[in-house]
Scaffold this motif. Structure first.
Motif, PDB file in Angstrom:
ATOM      1  N   UNK A   7       0.838  -1.203   0.000  1.00  0.00           N
ATOM      2  CA  UNK A   7       0.000   0.000   0.000  1.00  0.00           C
ATOM      3  C   UNK A   7       0.871   1.251   0.000  1.00  0.00           C
ATOM      4  N   UNK A   8       1.915   1.262   0.820  1.00  0.00           N
ATOM      5  CA  UNK A   8       2.809   2.427   0.875  1.00  0.00           C
ATOM      6  C   UNK A   8       3.478   2.675  -0.471  1.00  0.00           C
ATOM      7  N   UNK A   9       3.923   1.613  -1.118  1.00  0.00           N
ATOM      8  CA  UNK A   9       4.590   1.760  -2.419  1.00  0.00           C
ATOM      9  C   UNK A   9       3.640   2.346  -3.462  1.00  0.00           C
ATOM     10  N   UNK A  13       3.838   5.993  -5.413  1.00  0.00           N
ATOM     11  CA  UNK A  13       3.826   6.080  -6.879  1.00  0.00           C
ATOM     12  C   UNK A  13       2.710   7.006  -7.352  1.00  0.00           C
ATOM     13  N   UNK A  14       1.529   6.838  -6.790  1.00  0.00           N
ATOM     14  CA  UNK A  14       0.391   7.665  -7.207  1.00  0.00           C
ATOM     15  C   UNK A  14       0.621   9.124  -6.843  1.00  0.00           C
ATOM     16  N   UNK A  15       1.131   9.379  -5.645  1.00  0.00           N
ATOM     17  CA  UNK A  15       1.377  10.760  -5.236  1.00  0.00           C
ATOM     18  C   UNK A  15       2.473  11.425  -6.068  1.00  0.00           C
ATOM     19  N   UNK A  37      -2.604   1.026 -12.684  1.00  0.00           N
ATOM     20  CA  UNK A  37      -2.240   0.988 -11.268  1.00  0.00           C
ATOM     21  C   UNK A  37      -3.196   0.115 -10.478  1.00  0.00           C
ATOM     22  N   UNK A  38      -4.485   0.220 -10.774  1.00  0.00           N
ATOM     23  CA  UNK A  38      -5.474  -0.599 -10.075  1.00  0.00           C
ATOM     24  C   UNK A  38      -5.277  -2.075 -10.404  1.00  0.00           C
ATOM     25  N   UNK A  39      -5.025  -2.375 -11.668  1.00  0.00           N
ATOM     26  CA  UNK A  39      -4.780  -3.766 -12.066  1.00  0.00           C
ATOM     27  C   UNK A  39      -3.523  -4.300 -11.383  1.00  0.00           C
TER      28      UNK A  39
END
Length: 74
Positions: A7-9, A13-15, A37-39
């Protein structure tokens, strides 16, 4: 522990990627990035909790037995 790291990774990446796409108004790229990203997150999470995935080679062998696909592959 590993789920927290996953989750942190993905949050990092998203941020890191999302603000630049939004500021440049690249909405299509943002949608594609979000979908991939969701996949990726889903598949990685399922691997972490030891979900068995079907063998892709068995599926390919089944497809080879279909006459239309078999003649296309020749």
């Amino acid at each position: 522990m590993y789920i927290f790291l996953l989750i942190a990774a993905f949050v990092i990446i998203v941020l890191r990627e999302t603000p630049s796409l939004v500021s440049r108004k690249q909405w299509r790229e943002l949608i594609v990035f979000s979908a991939f990203s969701i996949i990726a997150f889903t598949l990685t999470f399922l691997q972490l909790i030891h979900v068995k995935f079907p063998d892709i080679y068995q599926g390919a062998e089944v497809l080879k037995k279909i006459p239309a696909i078999h003649s296309f592959l020749q």
